[in-house]
Every structure is written in C-alpha cells, then in structure tokens.
Design a protein around this motif. Sequence first.
Motif, PDB file in Angstrom:
ATOM      1  N   VAL A  82       0.874  -1.180   0.000  1.00 24.61           N
ATOM      2  CA  VAL A  82       0.000   0.000   0.000  1.00 24.61           C
ATOM      3  C   VAL A  82       0.903   1.220   0.000  1.00 24.61           C
ATOM      4  CG1 VAL A  82      -1.799   1.294   1.217  1.00 24.61           C
ATOM      5  CG2 VAL A  82      -1.810  -1.204   1.291  1.00 24.61           C
ATOM      6  N   VAL A  83       0.534   2.227  -0.780  1.00 24.15           N
ATOM      7  CA  VAL A  83       1.338   3.441  -0.823  1.00 24.15           C
ATOM      8  C   VAL A  83       0.426   4.656  -0.755  1.00 24.15           C
ATOM      9  CG1 VAL A  83       1.374   3.394  -3.356  1.00 24.15           C
ATOM     10  CG2 VAL A  83       3.106   4.720  -2.130  1.00 24.15           C
ATOM     11  N   VAL A  84       0.863   5.675  -0.047  1.00 22.76           N
ATOM     12  CA  VAL A  84       0.134   6.941   0.019  1.00 22.76           C
ATOM     13  C   VAL A  84       0.721   7.874  -1.033  1.00 22.76           C
ATOM     14  CG1 VAL A  84      -0.418   8.948   1.439  1.00 22.76           C
ATOM     15  CG2 VAL A  84      -0.379   6.666   2.472  1.00 22.76           C
ATOM     16  N   MET A  85      -0.131   8.309  -1.968  1.00 27.07           N
ATOM     17  CA  MET A  85       0.309   9.241  -3.004  1.00 27.07           C
ATOM     18  C   MET A  85      -0.772  10.306  -3.172  1.00 27.07           C
ATOM     19  SD  MET A  85       2.355   6.850  -5.766  1.00 27.07           S
ATOM     20  CE  MET A  85       0.954   5.864  -6.301  1.00 27.07           C
ATOM     21  N   THR A  86      -0.829  10.915  -4.339  1.00 22.15           N
ATOM     22  CA  THR A  86      -1.864  11.902  -4.615  1.00 22.15           C
ATOM     23  C   THR A  86      -2.664  11.471  -5.833  1.00 22.15           C
ATOM     24  OG1 THR A  86      -0.626  13.321  -6.152  1.00 22.15           O
ATOM     25  CG2 THR A  86      -0.274  13.684  -3.780  1.00 22.15           C
ATOM     26  N   ALA A  87      -3.760  12.178  -6.080  1.00 21.47           N
ATOM     27  CA  ALA A  87      -4.638  11.811  -7.185  1.00 21.47           C
ATOM     28  C   ALA A  87      -3.916  11.839  -8.527  1.00 21.47           C
ATOM     29  CB  ALA A  87      -5.848  12.743  -7.210  1.00 21.47           C
ATOM     30  N   SER A  88      -2.970  12.748  -8.692  1.00 18.14           N
ATOM     31  CA  SER A  88      -2.233  12.816  -9.959  1.00 18.14           C
ATOM     32  C   SER A  88      -1.478  11.517 -10.223  1.00 18.14           C
ATOM     33  CB  SER A  88      -1.254  13.990  -9.947  1.00 18.14           C
ATOM     34  OG  SER A  88      -1.939  15.218  -9.933  1.00 18.14           O
ATOM     35  N   GLN A  89      -0.798  10.975  -9.205  1.00 19.22           N
ATOM     36  CA  GLN A  89      -0.096   9.709  -9.390  1.00 19.22           C
ATOM     37  C   GLN A  89      -1.068   8.547  -9.588  1.00 19.22           C
ATOM     38  OE1 GLN A  89       1.172  11.487  -6.382  1.00 19.22           O
ATOM     39  NE2 GLN A  89       2.858  12.410  -7.500  1.00 19.22           N
ATOM     40  N   SER A  90      -2.228   8.611  -8.910  1.00 16.11           N
ATOM     41  CA  SER A  90      -3.230   7.562  -9.095  1.00 16.11           C
ATOM     42  C   SER A  90      -3.684   7.486 -10.548  1.00 16.11           C
ATOM     43  CB  SER A  90      -4.451   7.831  -8.201  1.00 16.11           C
ATOM     44  OG  SER A  90      -4.123   7.699  -6.842  1.00 16.11           O
ATOM     45  N   LEU A  91      -3.946   8.641 -11.120  1.00 17.29           N
ATOM     46  CA  LEU A  91      -4.391   8.687 -12.516  1.00 17.29           C
ATOM     47  C   LEU A  91      -3.283   8.219 -13.457  1.00 17.29           C
ATOM     48  CD1 LEU A  91      -6.194  12.128 -12.258  1.00 17.29           C
ATOM     49  CD2 LEU A  91      -7.325   9.928 -12.660  1.00 17.29           C
ATOM     50  N   MET A 133      -3.713  23.758  -0.162  1.00 17.90           N
ATOM     51  CA  MET A 133      -2.504  24.560  -0.039  1.00 17.90           C
ATOM     52  C   MET A 133      -2.864  25.888   0.614  1.00 17.90           C
ATOM     53  SD  MET A 133       0.157  25.718  -3.040  1.00 17.90           S
ATOM     54  CE  MET A 133      -1.076  26.729  -3.879  1.00 17.90           C
ATOM     55  N   SER A 134      -2.307  26.114   1.779  1.00 17.02           N
ATOM     56  CA  SER A 134      -2.566  27.349   2.517  1.00 17.02           C
ATOM     57  C   SER A 134      -1.328  28.244   2.472  1.00 17.02           C
ATOM     58  CB  SER A 134      -2.924  27.036   3.972  1.00 17.02           C
ATOM     59  OG  SER A 134      -1.792  26.548   4.679  1.00 17.02           O
ATOM     60  N   LEU A 135      -1.499  29.467   2.913  1.00 18.70           N
ATOM     61  CA  LEU A 135      -0.364  30.373   3.085  1.00 18.70           C
ATOM     62  C   LEU A 135      -0.064  30.432   4.579  1.00 18.70           C
ATOM     63  CD1 LEU A 135       1.699  32.304   1.914  1.00 18.70           C
ATOM     64  CD2 LEU A 135      -0.012  34.125   2.003  1.00 18.70           C
ATOM     65  N   LEU A 136       1.045  29.820   4.969  1.00 23.83           N
ATOM     66  CA  LEU A 136       1.465  29.753   6.365  1.00 23.83           C
ATOM     67  C   LEU A 136       2.391  30.932   6.657  1.00 23.83           C
ATOM     68  CD1 LEU A 136       1.716  28.059   9.047  1.00 23.83           C
ATOM     69  CD2 LEU A 136       3.639  26.880   7.948  1.00 23.83           C
ATOM     70  N   TYR A 137       2.220  31.583   7.798  1.00 28.95           N
ATOM     71  CA  TYR A 137       3.037  32.756   8.089  1.00 28.95           C
ATOM     72  C   TYR A 137       3.323  32.874   9.586  1.00 28.95           C
ATOM     73  CZ  TYR A 137      -1.295  34.982   9.699  1.00 28.95           C
ATOM     74  OH  TYR A 137      -2.458  35.275  10.381  1.00 28.95           O
ATOM     75  N   THR A 251      -7.671  28.488  -3.622  1.00 29.40           N
ATOM     76  CA  THR A 251      -6.555  27.564  -3.536  1.00 29.40           C
ATOM     77  C   THR A 251      -6.968  26.220  -4.110  1.00 29.40           C
ATOM     78  OG1 THR A 251      -4.818  26.680  -2.104  1.00 29.40           O
ATOM     79  CG2 THR A 251      -7.066  26.726  -1.200  1.00 29.40           C
ATOM     80  N   ILE A 252      -6.028  25.285  -4.124  1.00 24.99           N
ATOM     81  CA  ILE A 252      -6.228  23.984  -4.761  1.00 24.99           C
ATOM     82  C   ILE A 252      -6.132  22.892  -3.706  1.00 24.99           C
ATOM     83  CG2 ILE A 252      -5.293  22.382  -6.488  1.00 24.99           C
ATOM     84  CD1 ILE A 252      -4.216  24.850  -7.977  1.00 24.99           C
ATOM     85  N   PRO A 253      -7.013  21.909  -3.748  1.00 24.18           N
ATOM     86  CA  PRO A 253      -6.946  20.844  -2.749  1.00 24.18           C
ATOM     87  C   PRO A 253      -5.862  19.820  -3.049  1.00 24.18           C
ATOM     88  CG  PRO A 253      -8.737  20.394  -4.275  1.00 24.18           C
ATOM     89  CD  PRO A 253      -8.174  21.739  -4.664  1.00 24.18           C
ATOM     90  N   LEU A 254      -5.322  19.251  -1.994  1.00 22.16           N
ATOM     91  CA  LEU A 254      -4.465  18.076  -2.089  1.00 22.16           C
ATOM     92  C   LEU A 254      -5.357  16.866  -1.844  1.00 22.16           C
ATOM     93  CD1 LEU A 254      -1.658  16.668  -2.196  1.00 22.16           C
ATOM     94  CD2 LEU A 254      -1.617  16.897   0.299  1.00 22.16           C
ATOM     95  N   ILE A 255      -5.571  16.079  -2.873  1.00 25.01           N
ATOM     96  CA  ILE A 255      -6.392  14.875  -2.757  1.00 25.01           C
ATOM     97  C   ILE A 255      -5.441  13.702  -2.571  1.00 25.01           C
ATOM     98  CG2 ILE A 255      -8.119  13.424  -3.890  1.00 25.01           C
ATOM     99  CD1 ILE A 255      -8.942  15.915  -5.511  1.00 25.01           C
ATOM    100  N   ALA A 256      -5.350  13.230  -1.345  1.00 27.34           N
ATOM    101  CA  ALA A 256      -4.397  12.175  -1.005  1.00 27.34           C
ATOM    102  C   ALA A 256      -5.057  10.808  -1.136  1.00 27.34           C
ATOM    103  CB  ALA A 256      -3.874  12.371   0.418  1.00 27.34           C
TER     104      ALA A 256
END
Length: 347
Positions: A82-91, A133-137, A251-256
């Motif tokens: 099992v590996v944790v990646m993102t939707a881009s790698q899944s596709l 993706m947030s803006l951390l400060y 912003t854009i979501p990270l779909i893990a």
Amino acid sequence: MGTKQSRILLSAIMTAILSTPLRAETLVVNSYGGPYEEIIEKAIIAPFEAKFGIDVIYDPVGSASQDYAKIKATGGRPGFDVVVMTASQSLQGCRDGVLEKLDVATIPNLAKLMPRLAAAAGPCGAVHEVQYMSLLYRKDKLATPSSWSALLAPELKGRIVLPTFQNIMAIYLVEMMSVINGGDLVDNLDPGFKAMEAVARQSIGFEQSSAILESYIKDGTVWAMPFWNGRAQLLVDAGLPVDYIRPKEGTIPLIATLNVPVGAQNKQSAMKFIDFFLEKTSQEAWIGGYKVGSARTDVEVPEAIRARQITSEADLKTLLLPDLSLVAERLPRWAEQWDRDVVPQAD
C-alpha cells in the motif's frame, strides 16, 4: 526442577503461545515520516493490526513522486503493498498499468466517498484525506496576509522558502499564480511561471520534504510559505507563533490517495487496510489526529477542525480543482520549465 514444576512451566509457555495472536501475513505500507508516521501508527495501523492480526511494516521513505517513480521503474513491484500518493499519481498509475484498480466489492467504503473526489482520483485511488494549499506565516513577524501576492512583499525578501517541483505543491502554486495573473489552471501557465520567477527571487531556496520546509518557519528563518493546511494546523496546535489562511484568490486541494501496486504480494490484506482506513471511525480518528479533511460526509468532526478543513461538498466547491489527468500528463514538461525559469532565480 521437578516433574511437576516442569509441567507447570510447559503449561505456562503453551498458554502464552496460544494466547498470542498468529500473524500469518505482513503488510508493507509506504508513506511519510515525521508527525504523519506517529499519527498513522496510533490512529490507523495499531487498530488495524489488532482487528485483523496482520503485522504492518511502515516504510517512511520517499515522496509521492519518488514512490511513483519506483513503482513505474519496477513494473508495479516496488516492494510495498500500500502506498500513500496523490490523485495525480493515481491517474498516471492507472494509465501506465502499474496500479491496481479498486472497487466496492473488495473495498465497500469506497461507496461512502464524495463522488467528485472519487472521480478526481480515478479507479486506482482511494481518497483517504483532503487538504488544501494554505499560506502559512509567522504572526509575530507579519500582519495577517490575504493574498498569494503577499509572497512578493518587500519585507519577505530572503524570508520565504519554496517546495521543489517533486512536491506537488510547487505546480499548485504556479497554477494559483497563473490564475491571479491572467492565465488559468492548466492550459496557460506562462503567467504563473513568470510570477514564480519573481517569487523565487524572494526565496532562500527549495526543499522537498514537508518536515524540512516547516523547520524553517519554526526557527524563524522563514516568515511565510505555501504549506498544506493540515500540517499547518499541527504547528498552530503546538503553540508556535504561526497561523495560516486560505487566500482570497482561492486555492487547490491536495487529494491524497491510498494505492496498491499491481505486483503487490499481499493484495487481499492491502484491500482490507484501505477499507479499514476509510471506515467512519478510522476517518474520525485520522481527522482528529492529523487535522485534515475527509472525503466522507458522514464523519463526526469537532467544530474547531470543521471550521478550517474540507469536510463537505459545499467546502469542496470553494476550491479550484484542475483537471488532474491533464496535470499528470503535463508535469514532465512543466518540470523542465520550472528548472529552466524558476530555480535559477533563487539566491
């Protein structure tokens, strides 16, 4: 030792052996280190082992892009199940034929996921969390920002750090800079790359690992940077003088996702693990521990978490979601443009 004592000792040994659950199988799960590893061990892995009697070996090596490169290079036999990646790698993995297709027959909890998120990940990915993706400060150094353009403020010269292109956050930042400078999310990123040249000139450099990225803001070297909001919330909860925003431009979501390589040795156990991770109670434990959103809409979420995470279809509609299949297809070309135009601008 007398015969009676020997029998008592042997009986005690046999009782101990028989009362110890048999571990007939070992499952190798590849994901991330740092706080992620600590939280997944407690919230997911330990309860899974207790329920199914399956030993889990946790492999915290590599980023999502590095893990996928290993899967592809080995023809779907990377050595983990099992590996944790993102939707881009899944596709991409489905397209390359190196990831197993998942279905509700073996993973019933797939049916509980938001359809839009499930579709974004494709048939090879099970969405187990959602961040953005947030803006951390550093709130002790800066007034509360409102825009991604804050990264260009004069006072942040030499006070920001950027992700490397191997971190999907890099292309997300390009996409957001593109949108606010007249481009779009996928077809016209030139305005975004141009804006990122200026951002890079503000930067002290590039790092891939979230753990290293956050170390700069922890020690005050960096005052602002893009960062996943779940990890940002962990820093807030730790009492650091930081906060994060969802900038006004969006912003854009990270779909893990959870994925299974086609050559995994323990596919049946892998499917059990994924289904367990998607269980309502498991998702609630994961949300509470890692401070992320869920692709399930029926989870019970503490109000403090709900206010800042993605936990409903309505929340999802507030985010910008590029066509991730096109993102996956075009990443190699964009990586070349990043290396040519953006990287040389950093000090």
